[in-house]
Scaffold this active site. Structure first.
Site, PDB file in Angstrom:
ATOM      1  N   HIS A 159       0.806  -1.229   0.000  1.00  0.00           N
ATOM      2  CA  HIS A 159       0.000   0.000   0.000  1.00  0.00           C
ATOM      3  C   HIS A 159       0.835   1.274   0.000  1.00  0.00           C
ATOM      4  CE1 HIS A 159       0.998  -0.116   4.272  1.00  0.00           C
ATOM      5  NE2 HIS A 159       0.709   1.168   4.301  1.00  0.00           N
TER       6      HIS A 159
HETATM    7  C1  UD1 Z   1      -1.846   5.402   6.223  1.00  0.00           C
HETATM    8  C2  UD1 Z   1      -0.499   5.804   6.815  1.00  0.00           C
HETATM    9  C3  UD1 Z   1       0.510   4.669   6.635  1.00  0.00           C
HETATM   10  C4  UD1 Z   1      -0.039   3.360   7.185  1.00  0.00           C
HETATM   11  C5  UD1 Z   1      -1.375   3.075   6.515  1.00  0.00           C
HETATM   12  C6  UD1 Z   1      -1.992   1.798   6.987  1.00  0.00           C
HETATM   13  C7  UD1 Z   1      -0.004   8.215   6.691  1.00  0.00           C
HETATM   14  C8  UD1 Z   1       0.854   9.236   6.057  1.00  0.00           C
HETATM   15  N1  UD1 Z   1       0.052   6.978   6.162  1.00  0.00           N
HETATM   16  O1  UD1 Z   1      -1.672   5.266   4.825  1.00  0.00           O
HETATM   17  O2  UD1 Z   1       1.694   4.998   7.338  1.00  0.00           O
HETATM   18  O3  UD1 Z   1       0.878   2.320   6.911  1.00  0.00           O
HETATM   19  O4  UD1 Z   1      -2.256   4.178   6.819  1.00  0.00           O
HETATM   20  O5  UD1 Z   1      -3.157   1.535   6.264  1.00  0.00           O
HETATM   21  O6  UD1 Z   1      -0.678   8.514   7.647  1.00  0.00           O
HETATM   22  N2  UD1 Z   1      -9.281   4.800   2.371  1.00  0.00           N
HETATM   23  C9  UD1 Z   1     -10.494   4.188   2.370  1.00  0.00           C
HETATM   24  N3  UD1 Z   1     -11.024   3.807   3.553  1.00  0.00           N
HETATM   25  C10 UD1 Z   1     -10.390   3.992   4.734  1.00  0.00           C
HETATM   26  C11 UD1 Z   1      -9.131   4.619   4.729  1.00  0.00           C
HETATM   27  C12 UD1 Z   1      -8.581   5.016   3.542  1.00  0.00           C
HETATM   28  O7  UD1 Z   1     -11.104   3.989   1.332  1.00  0.00           O
HETATM   29  O8  UD1 Z   1     -10.923   3.591   5.779  1.00  0.00           O
HETATM   30  C13 UD1 Z   1      -8.678   5.208   1.093  1.00  0.00           C
HETATM   31  C14 UD1 Z   1      -8.928   6.644   0.755  1.00  0.00           C
HETATM   32  O9  UD1 Z   1      -9.193   6.721  -0.600  1.00  0.00           O
HETATM   33  C15 UD1 Z   1      -7.617   7.316   1.046  1.00  0.00           C
HETATM   34  C16 UD1 Z   1      -6.609   6.201   0.813  1.00  0.00           C
HETATM   35  O10 UD1 Z   1      -7.289   4.994   1.145  1.00  0.00           O
HETATM   36  O11 UD1 Z   1      -7.387   8.424   0.259  1.00  0.00           O
HETATM   37  C17 UD1 Z   1      -5.388   6.346   1.628  1.00  0.00           C
HETATM   38  O12 UD1 Z   1      -5.707   6.481   3.022  1.00  0.00           O
HETATM   39  P1  UD1 Z   1      -4.797   7.383   3.986  1.00  0.00           P
HETATM   40  O13 UD1 Z   1      -5.232   7.260   5.391  1.00  0.00           O
HETATM   41  O14 UD1 Z   1      -4.653   8.732   3.438  1.00  0.00           O
HETATM   42  O15 UD1 Z   1      -3.371   6.717   3.882  1.00  0.00           O
HETATM   43  P2  UD1 Z   1      -2.929   5.201   3.846  1.00  0.00           P
HETATM   44  O16 UD1 Z   1      -2.415   4.902   2.500  1.00  0.00           O
HETATM   45  O17 UD1 Z   1      -3.961   4.272   4.423  1.00  0.00           O
END
Ligand code: UD1
Length: 371
Positions: free
Chosen positions: A201
């Protein structure tokens, strides 16, 4: 004494649970759990609370997704009023996600003491958002709890006063130790006898579409001989959809799955022939479990999993990944040991230190804030 814990994203629920539980055994201590809402899907958040036996958050800031600036600034703006309302004696933050640095920043400005759990880890790669979060959080924390000795060295080099830093071990392993017996009974139905387990991811892997495509092709190729189970993070799924990468692999045994709850994922890790990942926590969990782990990154902020554990960094090199995978499957995986203090009791050490520190403040009448 009133302690506010801040969580927001999947890996940190597993870290907060044992600390909250350990602090719960102390008298006259009130705890408030704040969820920033960084992760909000049921299978990225609620199911973890259920399985970890955590009460629902007392406050949810509901920030959701957005750019780093949007997400971080929303948390800062919304968390400030929570701190002003609750007036905590300590705020505890976990790991290296945007929620961690945002909450620490609010506390630093309001002169509320912050404890950082999982301090001191460094990849020395400032292109990673998490590295920025780690550096900034550690600079403004008042108590820093490290999982391994390398963390203490990194903090010393960055000029953090040694009396703020305590080597306590790994809280994520506390949760693993507690729930492994349940995981042994909860292997998902139809799990093959021998398989590779994959998670990807990180932006460095999934935001570069050409690279993501070559990784995916390699997994397809592997799955002709060995079943590959790939629970897909929402971010990865979105990138694959944008790039038009097909999920179906014809006759291959590549299984694309939704994110998996903690206990079932632990069960899958524990029985895997090999794990291929770019996650931080999974490098640690496989080391503890003694399962070979191939990490698709150029660096790691958890070098102890390479020096003592079962982790191998394969970088951005498909051929290297293929060669290391073949070696593991041929029975030539490296053998590792669990690092010191990864023993299931890290949270107890943290809770004692926090309570002792508070007692010291009370006895001396010193200000809690040492800025
Ligand atoms: C975040 C953390 C990363 C961690 C990861 C675990 C930061 C900078 N990164 O990255 O260190 O390893 O979490 O998962 O904080 N989304 C959903 N549903 C959710 C959450 C996210 O659909 O419940 C999608 C959204 O489109 C979002 C994308 O996933 O834009 C990324 O989510 P985000 O929390 O921004 O970062 P992660 O890639 O999950």
């Amino acid at each position: 004494m009133h302690i506010v814990h801040v969580v927001g994203a999947r890996p940190n629920f597993m870290k907060a649970a044992p600390v909250i539980q350990a602090l719960g055994t102390h008298d006259q201590l009130r705890q408030t759990l704040v969820h920033t809402g960084q992760h909000y899907d049921f299978n990225m958040s609620d199911v973890f609370f259920q399985q970890l036996g955590m009460a629902a958050p007392d406050v949810n800031l509901e920030v959701g997704s957005g750019s780093h600036a949007q997400q971080t600034s929303q948390i800062i703006a919304r968390f400030e009023s929570v701190v002003l309302d609750h007036k905590p004696d300590w705020v505890v933050v976990y790991g290296d996600v945007n929620s961690t640095v945002a909450a620490a920043m609010v506390c630093a400005k309001l002169l509320v003491p912050v404890a950082h759990v999982e301090a001191g880890l460094r990849s020395f790669d400032r292109t990673m958002p998490e590295e920025i979060n780690r550096l900034l959080t550690d600079q403004i924390s008042d108590l820093l709890f490290t999982p391994s000795e390398d963390g203490n060295h990194n903090l010393e080099k960055e000029g953090i006063a040694p009396e703020k830093v305590h080597l306590v071990g790994n809280v994520m392993i506390d949760t693993l130790v507690r729930l492994l017996p349940y995981a042994r009974e909860r292997t998902p139905d139809n799990t093959p006898d021998r398989y590779a387990l994959v998670t990807l991811h990180r932006p460095s892997n999934v935001d570069d579409i050409a690279w993501l495509k070559s990784l995916f092709d390699m997994l397809l190729e592997t799955s002709r001989d060995l079943p590959v189970l790939f629970p897909v993070h929402p971010r990865t799924r979105a990138r694959m959809a944008e790039a038009g990468i097909e999920f179906s692999g014809g006759n291959s045994k590549l299984e694309i799955l939704d994110p998996i709850p903690y206990i079932e994922f632990l069960a899958l890790q524990n029985r895997a022939a090999v794990v291929i990942t770019d996650s931080g926590g999974i490098q640690e969990e496989t080391t503890y479990l003694g399962v070979p782990c191939l990490t698709v990154r150029e660096n790691t902020e958890r070098p102890i999993t390479v020096s003592l554990g079962t982790n191998t960094l394969v970088g951005r090199d498909i051929q290297r990944l293929r060669t290391e995978l073949e070696a593991v499957l041929a029975g030539k995986a490296k053998r590792g040991t669990a690092p010191p203090l990864w023993d299931g009791h890290a949270a107890e050490r943290i809770s004692l230190l926090l309570v002792q520190r508070e007692a010291h403040f009370d006895a001396t009448g010193n200000s809690r804030v040492r800025r």
